[in-house]
Enzyme design. Structure first.
Site, short mmCIF file in Angstrom:
data_model
loop_
_atom_site.label_atom_id
_atom_site.label_comp_id
_atom_site.label_asym_id
_atom_site.label_seq_id
_atom_site.Cartn_x
_atom_site.Cartn_y
_atom_site.Cartn_z
N ILE A 255 0.82 -1.21 0.00
CA ILE A 255 0.00 0.00 0.00
C ILE A 255 0.85 1.26 0.00
O ILE A 255 0.31 2.38 -0.01
CB ILE A 255 -0.95 0.02 1.21
CG1 ILE A 255 -0.16 -0.09 2.52
CG2 ILE A 255 -1.97 -1.10 1.11
CD1 ILE A 255 -1.03 -0.02 3.77
N ILE B 224 9.04 -0.62 2.05
CA ILE B 224 7.65 -0.61 1.62
C ILE B 224 6.75 -0.69 2.85
O ILE B 224 7.19 -0.99 3.95
CB ILE B 224 7.35 -1.79 0.66
CG1 ILE B 224 7.61 -3.12 1.39
CG2 ILE B 224 8.17 -1.69 -0.60
CD1 ILE B 224 7.21 -4.34 0.57
N LYS C 287 5.44 -1.86 8.17
CA LYS C 287 6.56 -1.21 7.51
C LYS C 287 7.74 -2.15 7.46
O LYS C 287 8.11 -2.75 8.47
CB LYS C 287 6.96 0.08 8.25
CG LYS C 287 6.01 1.24 8.07
CD LYS C 287 6.59 2.50 8.73
CE LYS C 287 5.67 3.68 8.51
NZ LYS C 287 6.25 4.93 9.10
N ASP D 92 5.88 17.86 11.14
CA ASP D 92 5.67 17.60 9.71
C ASP D 92 4.19 17.36 9.45
O ASP D 92 3.79 16.40 8.81
CB ASP D 92 6.50 16.39 9.27
CG ASP D 92 6.60 16.31 7.75
OD1 ASP D 92 6.85 15.21 7.23
OD2 ASP D 92 6.40 17.34 7.07
#
Length: 587
Positions: free
Chosen positions: A14, A21, A37, A161
């Site tokens: 995803i 990834i 992850k 962030d």
């Protein structure tokens, strides 16, 4: 490692990044879905490794309904891969919502933006106020968002962030704040000095590399909410980093598109204040009347959902009781059938004994007594069981109905009370807004009148300046048009008239009042001699001055000649002061 990976079934990839990834996986034990992850830490620099470790440590201590939950991690040192197991958010993120709205050319509804805004604020409040400082709503609040736990003391966390890509949604459209890779945990309320974040959402203090605190996240949140309204960041016109820095430091924010309320616009402007001290905190923003209304509506909807769930559970329990009752009845029928069968077998044995003409009286008595005792025991057991089942069913039915009636009464009373409170608060808010609008209209009219008056005063000042300028130009022009010889002749002409007039005329001239206009506006005089035409230039006063009766131009005398001329000239007292003192004579 094999045991850890064998616990999960890989589904889809995803997401991907520079070091690995993100894979969607299903746990085989219970079928729950997670996001895993898979990061290759051998390709990372030391700074990137510290950043990943920081994210894991921060997420491990954050437990909130609106923050992506951390579950587990595993390090495969042989393969150099770090596995991080996290909560799966199947609704995408806010950047997907913005892109979808842009494709459909349809703005995001304001109620939806307020709902997202409220949930993000709850997550930021949990990060910025770790020890429960500030406002704490009731325990029935959305996920216990602001609960305080004095035993769980942790550091303040800055996200650093905050952007649409890092705000996720689950299947029920609940906001989940994630991607704490650039976050920083502060041991106390202090200022940080590192330069991180996405440029379009960076605060002015970050752009200027100054110290920053939780108010920097508030600036980023203001940019995010603005983008949800306008479908683009507030400083999207910047093409370079330096241009973006100038735009951010100037703080000029384009207005929101039409259709959004002034309340939302005002909150965004407050969050995008250049002065961090003037920006509201997460606690102060949660006290905004619109966000409080959204929170109360959400709490009410959750309460109704809980009531519906409870009612469904009660219905399920009732169906279970009915099924158990039917099973007991079937079992009772089976026992009755068995008893009937045993009675039939006993009767058959008795008949067989009679046919065989047994004469043993003791055997007959023993058999009959055993059969009767067994029948009585079975009947007693069945009766007791039936009575227990019936009593339990009646009692359980009464408890369930009483609980349902009590819960329905509580929900109805709470809903009616909440409706009255919400209506009262909405009426007060509407009156306050109307009063504010009236005050703004009056103030705008006063400002418009004052602006018109100032414009009239400026126009009058401009006209006066133009008149004064024209007057000065006229005086300057009149002075420049005269040559030095003409000015000398104008000065000597009254003296010549006085020498030619009779003493009686002189007396009449001196006794007559002289108008000031005549004094200051002398008639132009004509020179009776021929002089050269100076069209191209005007010579100096000492070079070529005509002083002779023939009009010849004299050469410029030497300094010694000029001195002799003045020394040898006769001294004649003409009393110029008395001749030209006309105003004293008039008096």
């Amino acid at each position: 490692m094999s045991s850890f990976l064998d616990q999960y079934e890989s589904l889809d990839v995803i997401g991907n990044g520079s070091f690995g990834i993100i894979r969607k996986v299903r746990r085989k034990a219970d079928g729950l879905i997670f996001a895993r992850k898979e990061l290759n830490f051998e390709r990372m620099s030391e700074r990137d490794r510290k950043q990943i470790v920081s994210e894991v440590n921060i997420l491990k201590d954050l437990h909130h309904d609106h923050i992506v939950r951390y579950h587990d991690r595993y390090v495969d040192r042989d393969a150099g891969i770090l596995y991080i197991l996290m909560e799966y958010c199947g609704g995408g993120d806010l950047s997907t919502i913005i892109k979808q709205a842009m494709r459909q050319n349809r703005p995001i509804p304001e109620d939806t933006i307020w709902n997202y805004f409220m949930q993000i604020l709850l997550a930021l409040h949990h990060c910025h106020h770790p020890n429960g400082h500030g406002r704490t709503p009731s325990s029935s609040g959305l996920g216990g968002a602001l609960e305080s736990d004095g035993k769980d003391r942790r550091a303040q966390i800055l996200h650093r962030d905050l952007k649409p890509d890092n705000v996720f949604l689950d299947e029920s459209n609940t906001v989940k704040l994630g991607d704490f890779g650039l976050s920083k945990a502060l041991p106390q309320a202090s200022f940080a000095n590192t330069y991180v974040g996405t440029p379009y959402y960076m605060s002015p203090e970050l752009m200027q590399e100054k110290a920053y605190d939780s108010k920097s996240d508030i600036w980023s949140l203001g940019c995010l909410i603005y983008e949800l309204c306008a479908l683009k960041p507030p400083f999207h016109e910047a093409k370079t980093h330096s241009e973006l820095s100038i735009f951010i430091r100037n703080g000029r924010i384009p207005p929101l598109p039409r259709g959004y309320s002034t309340a939302l616009s005002g909150v965004i402007k407050a969050m995008l204040n250049l002065n961090p001290a003037m920006r509201p905190s997460a606690t102060q923003l949660l006290q905004h009347e619109r966000l409080e209304l959204v929170l109360k509506v959400t709490e009410t909807e959750k309460m109704l959902s809980q009531v519906k769930t409870h009612k469904a559970t009660v219905d399920s329990r009732e169906r279970e009781l009915v099924a158990r009752e039917q099973a007991l009845m079937a079992k009772e029928q089976h026992i009755t059938a068995l008893l009937t069968q045993k009675d039939h077998e006993i009767a058959t044995l008795s008949q067989m004994q009679q046919h065989k003409q047994y004469t043993q009286q003791d055997l007959d008595v023993a058999i009959k007594r055993a059969v009767m005792e067994r029948e009585d025991a079975l009947r007693i057991l069945v009766g007791q069981r039936e009575a227990e089942v019936a009593a339990a069913m009646v009692k359980r039915e009464e408890e369930i109905m009483e609980a349902v009636r009590r819960r329905e009464a509580e929900v109805c009373h709470a809903w009616e009370t909440r409706e009255v409170e919400i209506k009262r608060e909405v009426d007060v808010s509407i009156k306050a807004v109307e009063e504010r609008v009236r005050w703004i209209n009056v103030r705008e009219e006063e400002l418009r009148t004052e602006a018109e008056r100032q414009e009239d005063v400026r126009e009058e000042l401009r006209e006066l300046e133009e008149k004064l300028k024209k007057l000065e130009e006229g005086v300057t022009k009149g002075r420049k048009e005269k040559t030095p010889l003409e000015e000398v002749k104008n000065l000597l002409k009254p003296l010549a008239h006085m020498t030619q007039e009779t003493p009686g005329q002189k007396r009449r001239l001196l006794s007559a009042p002289t108008p000031k206009a005549a004094l200051f506006s002398p008639q132009p005089l004509e020179t009776p001699i021929t002089r050269p035409n100076y069209d191209a230039f005007l010579p100096s006063a000492m070079k070529g001055v005509v002083l002779t009766a023939t009009g010849e131009t004299l050469a410029t005398p030497a300094p010694a000649e000029v001195a002799n001329l003045f020394n040898n000239s006769p001294k004649v007292g003409l009393n110029f002061t008395k001749i030209f003192d006309f105003e004293d004579g008039d008096e």
